[in-house]
Design a protein around this motif. Structure first.
Motif, mmCIF file in Angstrom:
data_model
loop_
_atom_site.group_PDB
_atom_site.id
_atom_site.type_symbol
_atom_site.label_atom_id
_atom_site.label_comp_id
_atom_site.label_asym_id
_atom_site.label_seq_id
_atom_site.Cartn_x
_atom_site.Cartn_y
_atom_site.Cartn_z
ATOM 1 N N GLU A 186 0.823 -1.197 0.000
ATOM 2 C CA GLU A 186 0.000 0.000 0.000
ATOM 3 C C GLU A 186 0.870 1.265 0.000
ATOM 4 O O GLU A 186 0.606 2.224 -0.723
ATOM 5 N N ALA A 187 1.938 1.253 0.815
ATOM 6 C CA ALA A 187 2.802 2.435 0.916
ATOM 7 C C ALA A 187 3.446 2.751 -0.440
ATOM 8 O O ALA A 187 3.522 3.916 -0.844
ATOM 9 N N PHE A 188 3.870 1.712 -1.162
ATOM 10 C CA PHE A 188 4.448 1.968 -2.488
ATOM 11 C C PHE A 188 3.369 2.476 -3.449
ATOM 12 O O PHE A 188 3.650 3.280 -4.345
ATOM 13 N N GLY A 189 2.127 2.023 -3.255
ATOM 14 C CA GLY A 189 0.997 2.527 -4.059
ATOM 15 C C GLY A 189 0.800 4.025 -3.802
ATOM 16 O O GLY A 189 0.567 4.805 -4.734
ATOM 17 N N TRP A 190 0.939 4.447 -2.540
ATOM 18 C CA TRP A 190 0.812 5.882 -2.213
ATOM 19 C C TRP A 190 1.929 6.671 -2.895
ATOM 20 O O TRP A 190 1.722 7.769 -3.365
ATOM 21 N N TRP A 191 3.112 6.066 -2.931
ATOM 22 C CA TRP A 191 4.245 6.742 -3.584
ATOM 23 C C TRP A 191 3.932 6.917 -5.074
ATOM 24 O O TRP A 191 4.166 7.968 -5.646
ATOM 25 N N ASP A 192 3.351 5.871 -5.686
ATOM 26 C CA ASP A 192 2.976 5.957 -7.106
ATOM 27 C C ASP A 192 1.978 7.094 -7.332
ATOM 28 O O ASP A 192 2.108 7.864 -8.278
ATOM 29 N N GLU A 193 0.985 7.172 -6.421
ATOM 30 C CA GLU A 193 -0.041 8.225 -6.560
ATOM 31 C C GLU A 193 0.582 9.605 -6.481
ATOM 32 O O GLU A 193 0.152 10.530 -7.163
ATOM 33 N N GLY A 196 6.094 10.387 -6.950
ATOM 34 C CA GLY A 196 7.436 10.702 -6.478
ATOM 35 C C GLY A 196 7.629 12.164 -6.099
ATOM 36 O O GLY A 196 8.740 12.591 -5.815
ATOM 37 N N ARG A 197 6.498 12.942 -6.090
ATOM 38 C CA ARG A 197 6.642 14.361 -5.720
ATOM 39 C C ARG A 197 6.888 14.477 -4.225
ATOM 40 O O ARG A 197 6.235 13.810 -3.433
ATOM 41 N N THR A 198 7.815 15.297 -3.819
ATOM 42 C CA THR A 198 8.000 15.546 -2.390
ATOM 43 C C THR A 198 7.788 17.031 -2.153
ATOM 44 O O THR A 198 7.975 17.843 -3.050
ATOM 45 N N SER A 199 7.355 17.345 -0.943
ATOM 46 C CA SER A 199 7.084 18.737 -0.618
ATOM 47 C C SER A 199 8.364 19.570 -0.711
ATOM 48 O O SER A 199 9.411 19.185 -0.228
ATOM 49 N N ARG A 200 8.244 20.725 -1.350
ATOM 50 C CA ARG A 200 9.410 21.602 -1.458
ATOM 51 C C ARG A 200 9.596 22.433 -0.193
ATOM 52 O O ARG A 200 10.608 23.094 -0.017
ATOM 53 N N LEU A 209 9.587 7.241 1.534
ATOM 54 C CA LEU A 209 8.210 6.813 1.816
ATOM 55 C C LEU A 209 7.609 7.599 2.983
ATOM 56 O O LEU A 209 6.402 7.559 3.207
ATOM 57 N N GLU A 210 8.477 8.330 3.704
ATOM 58 C CA GLU A 210 7.985 9.006 4.912
ATOM 59 C C GLU A 210 6.888 10.029 4.590
ATOM 60 O O GLU A 210 5.862 10.075 5.270
ATOM 61 N N ALA A 214 3.289 9.711 6.101
ATOM 62 C CA ALA A 214 2.901 10.764 7.049
ATOM 63 C C ALA A 214 1.670 11.523 6.563
ATOM 64 O O ALA A 214 0.895 12.040 7.372
ATOM 65 N N ALA A 215 1.456 11.577 5.235
ATOM 66 C CA ALA A 215 0.264 12.262 4.717
ATOM 67 C C ALA A 215 -1.007 11.537 5.170
ATOM 68 O O ALA A 215 -2.038 12.151 5.380
ATOM 69 N N ARG A 216 -0.927 10.195 5.309
ATOM 70 C CA ARG A 216 -2.083 9.405 5.807
ATOM 71 C C ARG A 216 -2.072 9.273 7.315
ATOM 72 O O ARG A 216 -3.113 9.098 7.931
ATOM 73 N N HIS A 217 -0.885 9.299 7.895
ATOM 74 C CA HIS A 217 -0.738 9.092 9.342
ATOM 75 C C HIS A 217 0.159 10.200 9.902
ATOM 76 O O HIS A 217 1.360 9.994 10.101
ATOM 77 N N PRO A 218 -0.435 11.388 10.154
ATOM 78 C CA PRO A 218 0.383 12.548 10.554
ATOM 79 C C PRO A 218 1.221 12.318 11.816
ATOM 80 O O PRO A 218 2.221 13.010 12.027
ATOM 81 N N ILE A 219 0.854 11.321 12.615
ATOM 82 C CA ILE A 219 1.622 11.076 13.847
ATOM 83 C C ILE A 219 3.086 10.741 13.518
ATOM 84 O O ILE A 219 3.993 11.018 14.310
ATOM 85 N N VAL A 220 3.313 10.192 12.330
ATOM 86 C CA VAL A 220 4.674 9.810 11.931
ATOM 87 C C VAL A 220 5.588 11.032 11.979
ATOM 88 O O VAL A 220 6.681 11.007 12.542
ATOM 89 N N ARG A 221 5.117 12.142 11.395
ATOM 90 C CA ARG A 221 5.940 13.364 11.377
ATOM 91 C C ARG A 221 6.103 13.929 12.786
ATOM 92 O O ARG A 221 7.172 14.405 13.154
ATOM 93 N N ARG A 222 5.029 13.837 13.572
ATOM 94 C CA ARG A 222 5.137 14.353 14.947
ATOM 95 C C ARG A 222 6.196 13.562 15.717
ATOM 96 O O ARG A 222 6.984 14.123 16.480
#
Ligand code: C5P
Length: 283
Positions: A186-193, A196-200, A209-210, A214-222
């Motif tokens: 699933e995580a690689f599927g999110w990357w495909d969606e 490969g864009r990352t926030s500038r 993959l972070e 983290a976009a689905r599970h914001p706790i990861v970034r926290r």
């Protein structure tokens, strides 16, 4: 505990990914990776015992499948076939004492499978050439070959082509495992969606993959931000998560940081060199 006694016990160590770059998609549906694997001293214990009847798996953790879906079962079937035997594997029972959280990006299932690839030829008294064992490992999963080696290693292609690296200086790892799991597929599927864009706006994470996890599970970034504030020299998602880790120079620093995350599932474990991994695996 020896083969002669009909019983072999192995530790199957977890890994973290010190970095992980997703370089693109492949025609086989997998993703091209460049990642640095690192073993940590958190392990499942697998006890292989000669027994009558079909190959069987038992596990103390009800969340762990014990049937043909378990990678240990599939490893058993591959070793059985590679040794020229027919039908379903038999004559061994494997007990898995599960300590490595599942769906956490720590490679628990893959490490168990690699332990089975090492133990079962001994119990079934067959010799399987190292290059065959490596091929079977990569058939089982992209990160299974790494667990035949351990220590610090670069993983290329699907993560299954390995270049051993010099061991990093020993560090202490604080692992925080949120109460949800992430499926790697699933995580690689999110990357495909995300194409490969990352926030500038953000400094790039050590793990590509972070951002998508983290976009689905914001706790990861926290959690990674908090680990950095607590003094981690590196804080990142491991693999496709859900576990995040922080690296600390000393045990005292790691334990002090771990105390901040009370209420979460937290582990403190040191990193392992390739030599330590090999030596400790058989204990
Ligand atoms: O190889 P393994 O079964 O562990 O991988 C699980 C899933 O993760 C694959 O089916 C694939 O969807 C994804 N994956 C990937 N690229 C990799 C490794 C895993 O797309 N290099």
């Amino acid at each position: 505990m020896s083969v002669a006694s009909g019983r072999v016990r192995l530790s199957a160590f977890a890994k973290i990914n010190l970095d992980l770059r997703v370089l693109g998609t492949r025609s086989d549906g997998y993703h091209e990776l460049r990642t640095t694997f690192q073993s940590v001293a958190l392990a499942d214990t697998l006890t292989f015992t000669r027994s009558r009847g079909p190959f069987r798996i038992t596990c103390d953790d009800p969340a762990c499948p014990t049937g043909r879906r378990n990678l240990v079962w599939r490893a058993g079937a591959l070793v059985w076939k590679a040794s020229g035997r027919r039908g379903v594997p038999k004559g061994v029972t494997v007990h898995i004492d599960k300590r490595v959280p599942v769906q956490a990006g720590l490679g628990g299932g893959s490490s168990d499978a690699a332990a089975a690839l090492r133990a079962l030829p001994k119990l079934w008294r067959v010799r399987i050439a190292p290059h065959t064992l490596r091929r079977l490992a990569s058939e089982l999963g992209a990160d299974v070959p790494y667990f035949l080696e351990g220590g610090t290693a670069l993983g290329l292609n699907r993560g299954d082509v390995l270049v051993p690296l010099d061991d990093i200086a020993r560090a202490w790892v604080v692992l925080i495992v949120p109460d949800f799991g992430v499926s790697t597929k699933e995580a690689f599927g999110w990357w495909d969606e995300s194409a490969g864009r990352t926030s500038r706006r953000r400094a790039p994470a050590a793990n590509d993959l972070e951002a998508v996890v983290a976009a689905r599970h914001p706790i990861v970034r926290r959690l990674t931000s908090r680990l950095t504030r607590e003094g981690a020299s590196l804080a990142s998602l491991s693999g496709s998560g859900s576990a995040v880790f922080g690296l600390f120079a000393t045990r005292v620093m790691a334990e002090r940081a771990a105390a901040v995350f009370r209420g979460h599932r937290v582990f403190v474990a040191r990193t392992l060199s390739r030599r330590e991994c090999r030596k400790l695996a058989a204990n």
